[in-house]
Scaffold this active site. Sequence first.
Site, PDB file in Angstrom:
ATOM      1  N   ASP A  26      40.686  27.823  30.447  1.00 18.79           N
ATOM      2  CA  ASP A  26      40.742  27.064  31.472  1.00 18.79           C
ATOM      3  C   ASP A  26      40.457  27.868  32.950  1.00 18.79           C
ATOM      4  O   ASP A  26      40.358  27.383  33.919  1.00 18.79           O
ATOM      5  CB  ASP A  26      42.389  26.545  31.775  1.00 18.79           C
ATOM      6  CG  ASP A  26      42.667  25.430  31.076  1.00 18.79           C
ATOM      7  OD1 ASP A  26      41.722  24.790  30.301  1.00 18.79           O
ATOM      8  OD2 ASP A  26      43.814  25.031  30.834  1.00 18.79           O
ATOM      9  N   ASP A  85      42.704  17.681  24.088  1.00 14.64           N
ATOM     10  CA  ASP A  85      43.596  18.633  24.519  1.00 14.64           C
ATOM     11  C   ASP A  85      44.724  18.722  23.655  1.00 14.64           C
ATOM     12  O   ASP A  85      45.166  17.917  22.950  1.00 14.64           O
ATOM     13  CB  ASP A  85      43.865  18.510  26.064  1.00 14.64           C
ATOM     14  CG  ASP A  85      43.825  19.684  26.915  1.00 14.64           C
ATOM     15  OD1 ASP A  85      44.125  20.843  26.274  1.00 14.64           O
ATOM     16  OD2 ASP A  85      43.689  19.504  28.085  1.00 14.64           O
TER      17      ASP A  85
END
Length: 713
Positions: free
Chosen positions: A512, A448
Site C-alpha cells: 500500500d 482485497d
Amino acid sequence: MSQELPQEFVQLNSQVSSLIVRLSPAPEIVYWGKAIPTLTSEAEFAAIIDRAISQARLDVDVPVTLCPEIGRGSFGSSGLEGHHQGKNWAPVFQYISHTLTGECLTIECADKLAKLSVKIDLILDGQSGVLSKSIRLTNHHEVDFQLDKLAFTIPIPYRAKEVMSFSGRWSREFQSQRHNIEHGVFTQENRRGRTSHEYFPGCIVGNKAFTHQTGEVWGFHLGWSGNHHWRAEAKSDGRRFVQAGELLMPGEVSLKQGESYTSPTLYASYSDSGLNGLRQANHNYVRQNILVLEQDKPRPVHLNTWEGIYFEHDPDYICQMASEAAQMGVERFIIDDGWFKGRNNDKAALGDWALDKTKYPKGLNPVIEHINKLDMEFGIWVEPEMVNPDSDLYRKYPEWVLSTPGYPLTTGRNQLVLNLQISECFDYLYRCLDELLSLHNIAYVKWDMNRELLQPSHEEKAGIRGQTLAFYRLVDKLRVAHPEVEIESCSSGGGRMDYEVLKRTHRFWSSDCNDALERQTIQQNMSLFFPPEVLGCHIGPARSHTTRRQHSINFRGVTALFGHMGVELDPVKENAQQRRAFAKYIELHKQHRTLLHRGHSFVIDSCETTRNTYGTYDDTQLLLAICQKAMPDYSLPEPVLLDMLDENASYHVFLLELPEHGEGIMKHYPNWIEQLRSNQEVKVHGSLLKQVGLSLPIQDPETCLLVHFVKCE
C-alpha cells in the site's frame, strides 16, 4: 535427466543442480547442489557419504530424513507430530517403494505398527532447477489420528551458516535480516491466518557473506496462504536443515481411518552465483509452472482510482478521469473501493455487494462503455471475505462471521471476517461476484483482504486451514465461470503473496506504500521470489499518502518501471506538465515491457550502501537503473561492472534518464554522458563494461539514472 542408481539411491538432474536421494531405511537427501555427472557406481558413492558414528551417542547412524522421526533418534525438530489418543506418538517410517517418472520421484513409506503411511513427492524442474516437494500422511488406524504437525525437511551443507529472513509490517513489507546459525535454531511462525506482511513464508541460507552476485545459496518458499512455520537448524553434530510446513492450530486436523492430509508444497532453489542465481531460477520456474497469464498479451498499464478519489464516486467525473488516463497511455482503468451501496467510508457496507444507485443512477455500464471506447480495459475492487457490522448482510446473518462462540468479536479496520466454510455464505459470495462479472464487461478484479483472522473457529474448532481452502475454492470456481477475468491478490498490499495464491491470480499489489524510497527495498526483496510482471508497481502522487514524503517524478517513475506498472492518482487534478511526465514514464515502460517482463533480473553488488543498482537483460540488450537512495558514501561513485554482457561484442549506449542535479554537485559528467548529451554515438566493447566498468556521475539523494545497452549487430 534423471538416473536411477542400483537399489539404494536415486539421482535427479537439472541444468543447474543435482539431487541424490537415499531410499533406505527411510528417504534422505544426501546431495543437493551444483549439477554433477550422473553416478553409476552405488558402492563408490556409498563409501564417500558413509557417516561416522561418534562415542556417547546411539550405536547406529541416524539420518536427517525428509520427515525426521524422534522414534528413529532424530532429536532435532520432528517432521511429524501427532497421536492416536496419546498412542503412536513416535512413529518410524520405513521405505516401501518408489516410482520415478521423468524428474518426479514418488516415495512410499509406512509404519505398520502405527498404521500410518506417507507419500513423498519430489520434482526437480529440469530448466530452473527448482525442487518442489510435498508429503501426504494417511491414517490406516481405526482410531482417529490427531495431527499436530507435518513438515518437509531439507538438509543443507555445513557451510550454509547464514540465514536471510524476511519480516515487515503494513506499508513496509519484505525487510530482510541476516542471522548466523553456528548452533541452535532460527525460526519464524505466522499465526495471522494469511500469508502476512509480518513474516514471509520463506528464507535463504548460504555461506557467510553471500551477496547478489557471489556465494552459494539455497532458497526456500512454502506455497501456502494461511498459517505457516519454518526453521533453519544446526544440530549438535554440525548437520543443518531447513524445515517448513503449515502451522496447525490445536485440533485443526483429525484424520479418520482412510483419510489423508497433504502438506503445502515447499519450493527450493539453488545457486552458486549468489542471490541473482536464485532470482533467475525462481522467475523462470514461476513463469513456466505457476503463472496463468496469457504469454503473448502485454501486461496492461493500470490506473487505480483509490489515491485519486477514495470514496468520492461521481460517474461523470470518473469518465473525465478515464479520458485523461487514456491520453497518458493507461491501458486498464480500475475503480477502487466505494462503488457499492452505502459505502461512503470504511466503516459500513462491506458484504452488501450491490451497486450504489445514488452514486451510479444509470448503472455501471455507461462508465465501462466509456472506458472501453477509450481502448482501456475495466477493473473493479472487491473484498468478499469481509463484512462490516454496519451492513445489511451482517444484520441478517450475524452467524456467518468467523468467530468462536462466547468470545467477543474484535473488528480490524472496522470489519469482521466471513466464514467461507459455511456453504450458504460461500454460495452468497459466489452469486454476488458471478452476477457482478456476468452483467458487466469486467476484465480485472482487485481482490482485497484487509485484516488478520482472530478466534477463527468453524463448528467450534480451529478453522484457519478450512478458511484458506475455502478461499481457494471460491477463486477457483469464479475462474472456471469467468476464465477471461484477471484477479489481483491485494490484501493491504503484500499480505497474501505466495506461490499457491499465484496459481489462481495474475498479480500482487506489492504494498500500500507508493513511497519510492520504501519501494526500492520492498521490490528488490520481493523479486527474489516473484518475477516483475506480477508485482504491482505504481507511480503515486508527489506526496506519498503513507509516509508524507515527497519525491521527484524521476525517482517515482524509474522505481515503478521495473514491475507491472500503473499510476495511482487523479489525472484531472494534475496539471498538463505533470500529466506529460506520467505519460513519459508510461511510454518508457511500454517500450521496454517485453524485456522487463521476460528478461533476466539482476542486482549488482556495490560498496556504496546508499545505492541500488539493478536491471534486466536478454541476449541482445540490458536495461540498467542506478538509484541513489541517500547521500553517497564517497565523493566519487564506484563504476558499475556489467558481468552479464557478452565480452566479445560491442554495445550501443543510450541514456534514457538523467536526473536533474543541483548547482555545484558536479563540474563535469563522465565522457560517455557528455557525448550522449551532445548527440554523439557511444559504442563500448562488452569486455570493458564487464571488467573496467561504467563510470557514473554523482547523484543527489533519491534520484535515478537509467541506461540502455543494445548489442551491435
